[in-house]
Design a protein around this motif. Sequence first.
Motif, PDB file in Angstrom:
ATOM      1  N   SER A  98       0.855  -1.185   0.000  1.00 39.70           N
ATOM      2  CA  SER A  98       0.000   0.000   0.000  1.00 39.70           C
ATOM      3  C   SER A  98       0.888   1.231   0.000  1.00 39.70           C
TER       4      SER A  98
ATOM      5  N   LYS B  76       1.414   5.543  -1.965  1.00 34.56           N
ATOM      6  CA  LYS B  76       0.990   6.566  -2.929  1.00 34.56           C
ATOM      7  C   LYS B  76       1.732   6.380  -4.252  1.00 34.56           C
ATOM      8  N   TYR B  77       1.112   6.842  -5.312  1.00 35.21           N
ATOM      9  CA  TYR B  77       1.712   6.764  -6.639  1.00 35.21           C
ATOM     10  C   TYR B  77       3.079   7.445  -6.634  1.00 35.21           C
TER      11      TYR B  77
ATOM     12  N   HIS C 100       5.514  -1.840  -8.543  1.00 33.74           N
ATOM     13  CA  HIS C 100       5.396  -2.473  -7.228  1.00 33.74           C
ATOM     14  C   HIS C 100       4.811  -3.875  -7.390  1.00 33.74           C
TER      15      HIS C 100
ATOM     16  N   ALA D 293      -2.172   4.293 -10.135  1.00 32.59           N
ATOM     17  CA  ALA D 293      -3.092   4.239  -8.995  1.00 32.59           C
ATOM     18  C   ALA D 293      -4.175   3.198  -9.264  1.00 32.59           C
TER      19      ALA D 293
ATOM     20  N   ILE E 252      -2.523   1.323  -4.663  1.00 32.76           N
ATOM     21  CA  ILE E 252      -1.732   2.524  -4.956  1.00 32.76           C
ATOM     22  C   ILE E 252      -2.700   3.691  -5.029  1.00 32.76           C
TER      23      ILE E 252
END
Length: 204
Positions: A108, A110-111, A116, A149, A176
């Motif tokens: 988990s 943020k962009y 990932h 995202a 994301i």
Amino acid sequence: NPSKTFQIVPAQAVITANNQKVTYNGNEQAYNDFTVTNGSVVVSYYGSEADRTAGVNELEVALNAGTYYVKAGVAADASYSAATSKAVKLTIKKAPASALGLKAENYSGKYDGEEHVVPVSVNDEDGTKISYSLDNETWREDTPTWTDATDGPVPVYVKAENPNYETATTQATVEITKREVTLTSASAQKTFDGTPLTDSTVTV
């Protein structure tokens, strides 16, 4: 009285053997479910009953999950004749899926423009195949990656297969979130000359 000669005939050694089942543990397994009237028993392992009967293609050890065809024998000595057990099997059962220790970690963040993945680990990598699925139906061996995202947490199903273990499965998620962007307009000044003051510079 005339002398008499007596001949001592060796007794027949007897081996009583039974089929044996054990569970894979990563070590060599020894067949030992037998009793013998005398002597030291030598155990041989084969991959088929035909090989056992013919005494060919003897296996060095019994290690991996599967069925081994066993010949247990004792050599002759001064008191007993040689003996061989009946046909018996050593079965090494697959270890439970929990023993493979399959783990998958959620991701988990943020962009950030980077790829990932779901980190995966097992206790025994030797011979283990890892597969992934996004719908728990269609599986792939290449590791899925995420950059953009996502629309909330995305479920990722993971499966580990190894011939010495029952199949292990687990699940993780990837999420994301969108990154906040702040726009800063430039500032400027000048002496009034009747024309508009403009500066289109924007800093992200």
